[in-house]
Write an enzyme that holds these catalytic residues in place. Structure first.
Site, PDB file in Angstrom:
ATOM      1  N   SER A 123      -2.754   0.557   2.980  1.00  0.00           N
ATOM      2  CA  SER A 123      -3.356   0.344   1.663  1.00  0.00           C
ATOM      3  C   SER A 123      -2.348   0.098   0.543  1.00  0.00           C
ATOM      4  O   SER A 123      -2.738  -0.197  -0.582  1.00  0.00           O
ATOM      5  CB  SER A 123      -4.248   1.531   1.272  1.00  0.00           C
ATOM      6  OG  SER A 123      -3.452   2.650   0.939  1.00  0.00           O
TER       7      SER A 123
ATOM      8  N   LYS B  34      -1.059   6.474  -3.687  1.00  0.00           N
ATOM      9  CA  LYS B  34      -1.783   5.409  -4.401  1.00  0.00           C
ATOM     10  C   LYS B  34      -1.107   5.146  -5.741  1.00  0.00           C
ATOM     11  O   LYS B  34      -0.326   5.942  -6.239  1.00  0.00           O
ATOM     12  CB  LYS B  34      -3.232   5.820  -4.679  1.00  0.00           C
ATOM     13  CG  LYS B  34      -4.101   5.926  -3.460  1.00  0.00           C
ATOM     14  CD  LYS B  34      -4.467   4.553  -2.944  1.00  0.00           C
ATOM     15  CE  LYS B  34      -5.115   4.635  -1.604  1.00  0.00           C
ATOM     16  NZ  LYS B  34      -4.220   4.919  -0.504  1.00  0.00           N
TER      17      LYS B  34
END
Length: 176
Positions: free
Chosen positions: A93, A131
């Protein structure tokens, strides 16, 4: 390269990586053969050890247990002062941010982050993920964590009510 590695007490490949990083940061000029630096007084010669403490999921948050695999010696001249640890990336991701599966991510331990920082985030369920911090939603008050893989996770975000920042990514060491 051999002389540098021996003098500092590190592997030749590590010495090479440090020279490339110092070149990219403008601290030296290195063309693969010759090292030049007119400002040698700017370099700090201290070193510190940072533990590799396991993996961090680059995807949906999940529980990970901290486990020290080994310690790595890092130069203050590249990383600066502070408390650091290293995590092995797991997942896809964050590929658009240059973090791929099995890369090592050097994390500076801190509890605050700015918008755009890549953070080790712990959510209200004690699950962590790596993230990009995208700020706080004005309406809901939720923290927004953004995926960095436009092809696979276009516009995907995680919204968390209670976000605990455990550190900010400062450097990525590419997996071989």
């Amino acid at each position: 390269m051999s002389e540098i590695a021996k003098g500092v007490g590190i592997a030749k490949t590590t010495a090479y990586r440090y020279l490339v990083e110092m070149n990219e940061q403008g601290m030296i000029s290195y063309d693969g053969h010759t090292i030049e630096t007119p400002q040698i007084d700017k370099c700090v010669t201290g070193y510190f050890s940072a533990p590799i403490v396991g993996s961090i999921h680059c995807g949906d948050p999940e529980t990970e247990e901290e486990h020290v695999e080994e310690y790595v010696t890092l130069p203050e001249s590249i990383f600066g002062k502070g408390e650091f640890y290293i995590l092995r990336a797991s997942g896809d991701s964050m590929v658009d941010a240059g973090i791929e599966d099995k890369d090592l991510v050097v994390i500076k331990k801190q509890s605050t982050a700015s918008v755009g920082d890549i953070v080790v985030a712990l959510d209200e369920d004690n699950q962590n993920t790596l993230k990009t911090f995208d700020g706080i939603d004005d309406e809901s008050g939720y923290a927004i964590l953004k995926y960095e893989n436009r092809r696979k996770y276009r516009n995907k975000v995680i919204r968390v009510r209670e976000l605990i920042v455990q550190g900010v990514a400062k450097h990525v060491i590419k997996a071989l």
